[in-house]
Design an enzyme around this catalytic site. Sequence first.
Site, PDB file in Angstrom:
ATOM      1  N   ASP A 127       8.116  -6.167  -5.191  1.00 38.50           N
ATOM      2  CA  ASP A 127       7.613  -5.461  -6.380  1.00 38.50           C
ATOM      3  C   ASP A 127       6.470  -4.539  -5.966  1.00 38.50           C
ATOM      4  O   ASP A 127       5.796  -4.780  -4.958  1.00 38.50           O
ATOM      5  CB  ASP A 127       7.146  -6.465  -7.447  1.00 38.50           C
ATOM      6  CG  ASP A 127       6.019  -7.378  -6.976  1.00 38.50           C
ATOM      7  OD1 ASP A 127       6.102  -7.905  -5.854  1.00 38.50           O
ATOM      8  OD2 ASP A 127       5.040  -7.560  -7.717  1.00 38.50           O
ATOM      9  N   ASP A 170       2.774  -1.439   1.050  1.00 43.07           N
ATOM     10  CA  ASP A 170       2.516  -2.621   0.215  1.00 43.07           C
ATOM     11  C   ASP A 170       3.671  -2.850  -0.721  1.00 43.07           C
ATOM     12  O   ASP A 170       3.682  -2.333  -1.808  1.00 43.07           O
ATOM     13  CB  ASP A 170       1.210  -2.409  -0.561  1.00 43.07           C
ATOM     14  CG  ASP A 170       0.873  -3.584  -1.463  1.00 43.07           C
ATOM     15  OD1 ASP A 170       1.429  -4.678  -1.268  1.00 43.07           O
ATOM     16  OD2 ASP A 170       0.060  -3.413  -2.375  1.00 43.07           O
ATOM     17  N   HIS A 217       6.646  -9.151  -0.327  1.00 42.57           N
ATOM     18  CA  HIS A 217       7.035  -8.926  -1.729  1.00 42.57           C
ATOM     19  C   HIS A 217       7.648  -7.550  -1.911  1.00 42.57           C
ATOM     20  O   HIS A 217       7.292  -6.589  -1.225  1.00 42.57           O
ATOM     21  CB  HIS A 217       5.879  -9.172  -2.691  1.00 42.57           C
ATOM     22  CG  HIS A 217       4.731  -8.205  -2.595  1.00 42.57           C
ATOM     23  ND1 HIS A 217       4.693  -7.032  -3.312  1.00 42.57           N
ATOM     24  CD2 HIS A 217       3.580  -8.246  -1.881  1.00 42.57           C
ATOM     25  CE1 HIS A 217       3.552  -6.399  -3.055  1.00 42.57           C
ATOM     26  NE2 HIS A 217       2.865  -7.110  -2.181  1.00 42.57           N
ATOM     27  N   GLU A 267       4.237 -10.266  -6.947  1.00 44.25           N
ATOM     28  CA  GLU A 267       2.897 -10.358  -6.368  1.00 44.25           C
ATOM     29  C   GLU A 267       1.889  -9.514  -7.137  1.00 44.25           C
ATOM     30  O   GLU A 267       0.744  -9.904  -7.313  1.00 44.25           O
ATOM     31  CB  GLU A 267       2.923  -9.912  -4.892  1.00 44.25           C
ATOM     32  CG  GLU A 267       1.664 -10.265  -4.110  1.00 44.25           C
ATOM     33  CD  GLU A 267       0.541  -9.260  -4.247  1.00 44.25           C
ATOM     34  OE1 GLU A 267      -0.616  -9.635  -4.007  1.00 44.25           O
ATOM     35  OE2 GLU A 267       0.796  -8.089  -4.606  1.00 44.25           O
ATOM     36  N   GLU A 268       2.319  -8.350  -7.596  1.00 43.75           N
ATOM     37  CA  GLU A 268       1.375  -7.390  -8.185  1.00 43.75           C
ATOM     38  C   GLU A 268       0.955  -7.743  -9.608  1.00 43.75           C
ATOM     39  O   GLU A 268      -0.021  -7.202 -10.112  1.00 43.75           O
ATOM     40  CB  GLU A 268       1.974  -5.974  -8.164  1.00 43.75           C
ATOM     41  CG  GLU A 268       2.340  -5.458  -6.770  1.00 43.75           C
ATOM     42  CD  GLU A 268       1.126  -5.195  -5.888  1.00 43.75           C
ATOM     43  OE1 GLU A 268      -0.015  -5.431  -6.331  1.00 43.75           O
ATOM     44  OE2 GLU A 268       1.344  -4.747  -4.749  1.00 43.75           O
TER      45      GLU A 268
HETATM   46 ZN   LIG Z   1       0.909  -6.461  -1.647  1.00 44.72          ZN
END
Ligand SMILES: [Zn+2]
Length: 458
Positions: A85, A114, A83, A148-149
């Site tokens: 974002d 991340d 991801h 995702e976040e």
């Molecule tokens: Zn993540």
Amino acid sequence: MRFRALIEGYQEELVRNLQGLIRIPSVYCEDGSGYPYGRPVQDSLAYMLDLAQEMGFSAAHMDHQVGYCEYGEGEEMVAVLGHLDVVPAGEGWSVPPYEGLVRDGRIYGRGAMDDKGPTIAALYALRAIAESGLPLRRRIRILFGLNEETGSADMKYYREHGGEIPVMGVTPDGEYPVINGEKGLITEIYVCSFRQEGPLRLLEMRGGTAHNIVPDYAMARFACSPEMAETICAEAAPEIACTRTEEGVKIEAFGVSAHGGTPQEGVNANGRLVQFLKRLPLEGRLAAAIRFLAEKLGMEYDGASLGIAMADEVSGALTNNFGVLLGDESSIEVRLNYRYPVTKRFELCGPQVQAAFEAAGFCRTAATHKNCLYMAEDSGLVRRLMQVYRDCTGDAVSRPKSIGGGTYAKMLPNVLAFGPIFPGDEVREHKPDEFMEISRLLDNANILAEAMYAMAAE
Ligand SMILES: [Zn+2]
């Protein structure tokens, strides 16, 4: 190692392109741009699709919700799900969060670990496979997730709009060696409305900030006569503070915070508060609701009094977190987060919890359920990934893991979380000064190349 030399040759370019990606502050926003997750998130997608096309891969997006690139031929497809974002930078940085500063062999910035670093590592891994010319039986697709976040609506959209489901896949958004079990995750809000009766009247109640955190503080304010306030203050209990106020009394409970997936590591201040309040001369529905919360939730972490205690060998016990307690003069609200073992089913706990709350006068006003995920150790995907991990790292000790939390893997069938964090490495995602070692970036690209190859060729 088939791909390592190729990947080392990409190092300079990989780092430069990751810097470019980190410089796009792709935090979810509603900015009226027409893009579902805002202009910066869209820019990060366009950046990755351009890069994939420059490498010669076909690339596309599905209504700006999620993008992907692909290589190879075949009926079946295997996937890597990353991801683009990121969570907001937040406070406490000693370096600029959106510059991609390289210092002492590390690249710093929000998303470095991340999940921008691992996602770009996956793209270079695919390039190494393409350049190696090794034959494949299945197509390889890298999915660029964008939400995702903040809820994973991207992958929900993908599934619901005919996005192809991989026969196998990984998401480098967890940890090594591989997460083959994730508990089922239920978050619920219950509300009880009442009319105040009797000499002690609730004004305000407040404990906890999120359903998935064990609260370390909870408080309640009541209106009552000075005499009653005096009596309550004399009832002092351990970790409970009572103070006289203008209108009556304020009661505070103290606990120890912990992650909601491991509530046994904390002490729940909400539980402590309701256990104290249960002894007070409350009346009517409010008294019944407080009694229910004190007796059925209290400070328990396993749901025993709710009748949902259960466990399995793979993932351990069901956990329950009494995360948030809110109240005013006419209602109280409870936010719960409970997680059931990977080999159990929602039907064994969800209906029981709802029935217990409803019997005590509560209504359920919101609920989300993320299914549990489990693939046995002898399944094809777990065997392949463990083999790749051992061959690449020499670590023959680590075993597949089951966790209480949920990863992005839950959003796409046949996918497991694989990397990017190695056993013993510090977890730095969502924290200030997020960084990734450049050597770890290359390790991830190499392992991902081997994993893609193992999934696509064997
Ligand atoms: Zn993540």
